[in-house]
Design a protein around this motif. Structure first.
Motif, PDB file in Angstrom:
ATOM      1  N   TYR A 118     -58.859  -7.093  29.535  1.00 26.78           N
ATOM      2  CA  TYR A 118     -58.073  -6.493  30.048  1.00 26.78           C
ATOM      3  C   TYR A 118     -56.514  -6.451  30.564  1.00 26.78           C
ATOM      4  O   TYR A 118     -55.382  -7.133  30.647  1.00 26.78           O
ATOM      5  CB  TYR A 118     -58.207  -4.618  29.788  1.00 26.78           C
ATOM      6  CG  TYR A 118     -57.631  -3.675  30.621  1.00 26.78           C
ATOM      7  CD1 TYR A 118     -56.259  -3.398  29.609  1.00 26.78           C
ATOM      8  CD2 TYR A 118     -56.923  -3.374  31.368  1.00 26.78           C
ATOM      9  CE1 TYR A 118     -56.014  -2.284  29.406  1.00 26.78           C
ATOM     10  CE2 TYR A 118     -55.748  -2.034  32.300  1.00 26.78           C
ATOM     11  CZ  TYR A 118     -55.080  -1.631  31.320  1.00 26.78           C
ATOM     12  OH  TYR A 118     -54.111  -1.121  31.110  1.00 26.78           O
ATOM     13  N   THR A 346     -58.948  -4.515  23.324  1.00 30.30           N
ATOM     14  CA  THR A 346     -58.406  -4.192  24.245  1.00 30.30           C
ATOM     15  C   THR A 346     -57.187  -5.775  24.065  1.00 30.30           C
ATOM     16  O   THR A 346     -56.452  -5.674  25.103  1.00 30.30           O
ATOM     17  CB  THR A 346     -58.975  -4.847  26.394  1.00 30.30           C
ATOM     18  OG1 THR A 346     -59.868  -6.730  25.542  1.00 30.30           O
ATOM     19  CG2 THR A 346     -60.019  -4.466  26.530  1.00 30.30           C
ATOM     20  N   ALA A 354     -53.461  -3.819  23.144  1.00 30.42           N
ATOM     21  CA  ALA A 354     -54.696  -3.054  23.684  1.00 30.42           C
ATOM     22  C   ALA A 354     -54.618  -1.685  22.527  1.00 30.42           C
ATOM     23  O   ALA A 354     -53.814  -1.047  22.683  1.00 30.42           O
ATOM     24  CB  ALA A 354     -54.257  -3.584  25.521  1.00 30.42           C
ATOM     25  N   TRP A 507     -57.641   0.980  31.421  1.00 38.24           N
ATOM     26  CA  TRP A 507     -58.197   0.833  30.669  1.00 38.24           C
ATOM     27  C   TRP A 507     -58.263   2.197  29.397  1.00 38.24           C
ATOM     28  O   TRP A 507     -58.122   2.212  28.428  1.00 38.24           O
ATOM     29  CB  TRP A 507     -59.461   0.245  30.436  1.00 38.24           C
ATOM     30  CG  TRP A 507     -59.980  -0.573  28.836  1.00 38.24           C
ATOM     31  CD1 TRP A 507     -61.285  -0.483  29.215  1.00 38.24           C
ATOM     32  CD2 TRP A 507     -59.281  -0.613  27.496  1.00 38.24           C
ATOM     33  NE1 TRP A 507     -61.315   0.101  27.211  1.00 38.24           N
ATOM     34  CE2 TRP A 507     -60.285  -0.421  26.752  1.00 38.24           C
ATOM     35  CE3 TRP A 507     -58.184  -0.772  27.095  1.00 38.24           C
ATOM     36  CZ2 TRP A 507     -60.373  -0.255  25.473  1.00 38.24           C
ATOM     37  CZ3 TRP A 507     -57.630  -0.656  25.757  1.00 38.24           C
ATOM     38  CH2 TRP A 507     -59.266  -0.558  24.771  1.00 38.24           C
TER      39      TRP A 507
END
Length: 899
Positions: A118, A346, A354, A507
């Motif tokens: 990420y 991601t 992402a 995330w």
């Protein structure tokens, strides 16, 4: 937590394949200097229910610090983190200022944790503003991703492992599960006891195919023809689900129109695929008769210039029959790496953002708003093979390679090395030195498994925690932190996380941000606390607001497309990108073996994992071997237009005539002449950009060495420079075995002998025999064996096992000293035969003895010897031994390359 013996036990996740097994690690004396680790499967983890394969079982042998990168280096010299971080930031910043954001690139890895992925994606796509970040999953799963996106609207794997238990039919399409995903294979082996049927589609008769109900050894690149023929047959039979199609699927009429372009009669399909008509009809009948069907597809389907079409042809059959979103029925792409799925989620691939968002303006602007990054990339970047070609041409002037080894793993690998050599600035962050770190201007020491802390996502979309067992060694750091520090040094905000839990929380929030219809949604984890993160239990996404996971997707027949309907995409068979011809009449196929992983940076540390297949080999059919003048166990040259490799010939009818197979694992550190990927043509799937590893035109010839030998020493040595040698290093329990062979004269042999023995000290005992060209030497110091060297031109070499075991002895006894130059112990030799069970170190002779004593099944052999009772990946081999020879016949030993 601490157990009763003072050890600390930690539940974590295995770092190998995409099964995502849970592991319990017991660390003895965690505060001490050593790293003693005992590993068992976690019985509470739903992915493996306590089982581990041979690689997972041997994890305790891989956590030492030998060969580790423990401090940053600049130009090969130690440097501080401050200086290394500042230099990387400056060189990237300056390159971007002069040449634009697309002049730099990141090449990352399925070995990274989701948090690492990420942060790297956020930096490159969000703040540098280029799409030039791609992952080595491009080599594994990109075609499946492309097929999922076209058919389902997003990269969504619909099934779960429970479907493997419930299915009445499992079709393995290019998937040798017995070797590559043995824990899942054991689950299906148990299901077979209740009547589950197995069909294997593979040009090789692998261990998975060996015990299947049906094996279709199709011709190279005939997969699309096979699956299209199946769909046409199901339509003829009236075995499709027209109600499901009408309610949930678009494109069926176009599929029907495309199918009639070719003769879809069983006889025509069988002829084009190179299989018997009866076998093809058996496949059709099995598929038609078993609504609960799971089609597992993996590298044999994906790693192809037709990979996306292969994936779509499988999805089309399942959509047409409604075999999706139902217990025991789904198409199932099985990932190769522990966190290939996390990378796909991601945005680790160059053509995605992402959270399963793409570069459509609405998606791009949404991600940019969330990150506060107005310069977020507006277009996809370069995919792996294209990326390194851009490095070679000078378009990319700075590249950062993270946790992967492209100098070995990419196709046309010699050209990749040229690219890295030419690149003005190369950064590599890894935990060990590799073939790729040799080209690094800056090396950054990263944490390894057992030190990392974060999350991974397995093949069934299950998020698991990978937890640290040991403190960070030396100056090694987490990958996410390394990238975040560089981002901050480049002047970017938004990278100041306090911990990996903070990264994960951001995330998870992104997946839920403005999410109206995206299936990938971790809203139930978006407010996760550090304490909850620390104790996070395995959960399958999407995760609802109340924290509940989702085993299966599309259960309501709704997909992530604009109209909620799946799409059937016509696929048309075509021939290989490169056809065989008189000069290169064979098709070279490459892949994995049972006990090794990728480029051996971890498994190569475990001697037990190096014994089942100790050296590079090439499988060749007897007819092709005879035409080339090759004998089983002899050295063979495998040649393509791009290069040459040397490997031991395994002559076997398990290989389809006209094809040869080589494993992809060996590197400069283990077998520089046995690397397969310099031979591979960089032909790409036009949609996914995935390279073709399953077909390169090749020829094979005998190597015809004039002399051979081996060296045993406690330390690993490299091949002598300036010598044209076939060189292999094979780790042993107490020493390193170095095998070599050459085609030179006495001068070459003497030059090699001098190079190998340079620096050895101690009492020397030696033996020469001019008649056989034999030279035998042993060095003993303070009673211990220091080194052993055997060379010969015409004679045989002794087995290595006894000599290797002597290095574990604190002092040689008189009998051992007297027998050193014979190469075997006094009295009757003890021969275990080739290793069969890596987990419990059971050799072929013990298995054969059990068979002679009446063991007539793998279970019976396991009860007598222990073989096959742990991970079970050797059970197909044991079954083959039982079936292939009468109980009284001896086991045929696999000839050592230089024996």
């Amino acid at each position: 937590m601490a157990d009763g013996g003072g050890a600390i036990t930690v539940k974590t996740a295995c770092p190998y394949c995409g099964v995502g097994c849970g592991v319990t690690g017991a660390v003895a004396s965690p505060g001490g200097e050593g790293r003693a680790l005992s590993v068992t499967g976690d019985p509470a983890h739903p992915a493996n229910l306590g089982r581990l394969c041979s690689k997972g079982t041997a994890l305790g042998a891989t956590v030492g610090l030998q060969g580790r990168l423990l401090e940053p280096t600049i130009g090969g010299k130690p440097a501080s983190w401050t200086d290394a971080t500042a230099l990387v930031a400056k060189r990237f910043r300056d390159t971007i200022a002069r040449h634009g954001p697309d002049s730099v690139a990141f090449y990352v890895s399925g070995q990274l944790l989701t948090e690492d992925y990420y942060v790297a994606n956020k930096l490159m796509k969000g703040f540098i503003g280029s799409g030039n970040i791609d992952t080595n999953s491009r080599l594994c799963m990109a075609s499946a991703v492309a097929a999922h996106k076209q058919a389902f609207g997003a990269d969504l794997v619909p099934g779960c492992y429970e479907d493997l238990d419930l299915a009445d039919l499992v079709v393995f399409s290019g998937h040798n599960a017995a070797w590559t995903h043995p824990v899942l294979f054991r689950r299906m082996e148990a299901a077979r006891a209740r009547g589950q049927k197995h069909v294997v589609i593979d040009p090789r008769r692998t261990d998975t195919a060996e015990g299947a109900d049906l094996h279709l050894a199709i011709a190279p690149q005939s997969d699309v023809r096979l699956w299209n023929g199946l769909l046409a047959d199901l339509i003829r039979r009236g075995a499709i689900d027209r109600d499901y199609i009408a309610a949930h699927v678009n494109g069926f009429a176009e599929i029907e129109a495309a199918l009639v372009e070719l003769d879809q009669s069983p006889a025509a399909v069988a002829a084009d695929c190179g299989v018997a008509l009866d076998d093809l009809l058996n496949f059709y009948n099995l598929f038609s008769d078993n609504p609960k069907t799971v089609s597992l597809f993996s590298m044999g389907a994906n790693q192809s210039a037709q990979g996306t079409a292969k994936g779509l042809s499988i999805l089309n059959v399942h959509l047409a029959t409604g075999r999706i979103g139902k217990p025991g029925a789904c198409p199932f792409s099985i990932t190769g790496q522990p966190n290939a799925m996390g990378g796909r989620e991601t945005g680790g691939m160059a053509n995605t953002l992402a959270g399963h968002m793409d570069f459509a303006p609405a998606d791009r602007d949404r991600v940019a708003r969330f990150w506060g990054a107005p310069d977020t990339a507006r277009a996809p970047g370069l995919k792996a093979v294209e990326m390194f070609e851009a490095v070679r041409s000078g378009k990319i002037k700075a590249i950062w390679v993270m946790a992967t080894n492209p100098a070995v793993s990419l196709p046309d690998a010699s050209r990749v090395r040229e690219a890295l050599e030419r690149c003005p600035f190369v950064v590599v962050s890894d935990c060990v030195d590799t073939d790729t770190t040799a080209f690094a201007d800056v090396k950054l020491p990263a944490l390894a498994w057992g030190e990392k802390d974060g999350t991974v996502t397995n093949s069934e979309r299950r998020i698991s925690r990978q937890r640290a067992l040991f403190p960070a060694p030396g100056q090694a750091r987490a990958d996410w932190r390394i990238v975040a520090d560089v981002a901050k040094a480049m002047g970017f905000d938004g990278f100041g996380w306090a911990s990996q839990a903070s990264v994960f929380r951001e995330w998870a929030r992104l997946t839920a941000y403005e999410n109206q219809d995206r299936v990938l949604n971790l809203s139930g984890l978006s407010a996760i606390t550090p304490e909850t993160y620390a104790g996070l239990l395995p959960v399958q996404w999407p995760v609802s607001a109340d924290g509940q996971g989702t085993p299966r997707l599309f259960t309501n027949g709704r997909f992530q497309t604009s109209d909620g309907r799946a799409r059937m995409i016509p696929t048309r068979p075509r021939g290989p990108a490169d056809a065989v011809d008189a000069a290169y009449p064979l098709s070279l196929n490459t892949g994995r073996i049972r006990d090794q992983w990728h480029t051996m940076t971890r498994t190569g540390l475990a001697p037990d994992l190096c014994r089942h297949a100790p050296e590079p080999f090439v499988e060749v059919h007897p007819a092709d071997a005879e035409a080339a003048g090759l004998k089983d166990g002899a050295l063979a040259r495998v040649i393509t237009v791009r290069g040459e490799a040397v490997a031991v010939a395994k002559v076997t009818d398990r290989q389809r005539p006209g094809g040869v197979f080589m494993p992809m694992h060996w590197t400069d550190a283990f077998a520089p002449s046995g690397r397969s990927n310099p031979l591979i043509a960089p032909n790409l799937d036009p949609v996914s950009g995935q390279p073709e590893f399953k077909h390169t035109p090749a020829r094979i010839r005998a190597y015809r060495e004039t002399w051979k030998g081996f060296l045993l020493t406690p330390d690993a040595r490299s091949a002598p420079l300036g010598q044209d040698l076939v060189w292999r290093r094979i780790p042993q329990d107490a020493c390193q075995l170095h095998e070599f062979a050459g085609r030179g004269d006495e001068a070459q042999r003497e030059a090699v002998r001098r190079a190998l023995t340079k620096g050895l000290a101690g009492e020397v005992v030696a033996y020469d025999d001019a008649a056989t060209g034999a030279r035998r030497e042993a060095w003993v110091r303070d009673g211990r064996l220091v080194a052993v060297l055997f060379m010969t031109t015409t004679g045989r070499l002794p087995p290595r096992d006894w000599l290797a075991d002597l290095f574990a002895q604190p002092a040689l006894d008189a009998e051992a000293r007297a027998s050193l130059l014979f190469g075997r112990a006094p009295g009757a030799p003890v021969d275990k035969g080739p290793l069969v069970c890596a987990c419990l170190k059971v050799g072929a002779k013990a298995v054969q003895a059990a068979i002679v004593a009446g063991a007539a099944s793998p279970d019976a052999v396991g009860a007598a010897t222990g073989a096959g009772t742990n991970c079970g990946s050797c059970r197909p081999e044991i079954a083959r031994m039982i079936a292939a020879s009468p109980a009284a016949s001896p086991v045929k030993e696999t000839a050592h390359v230089v024996a």
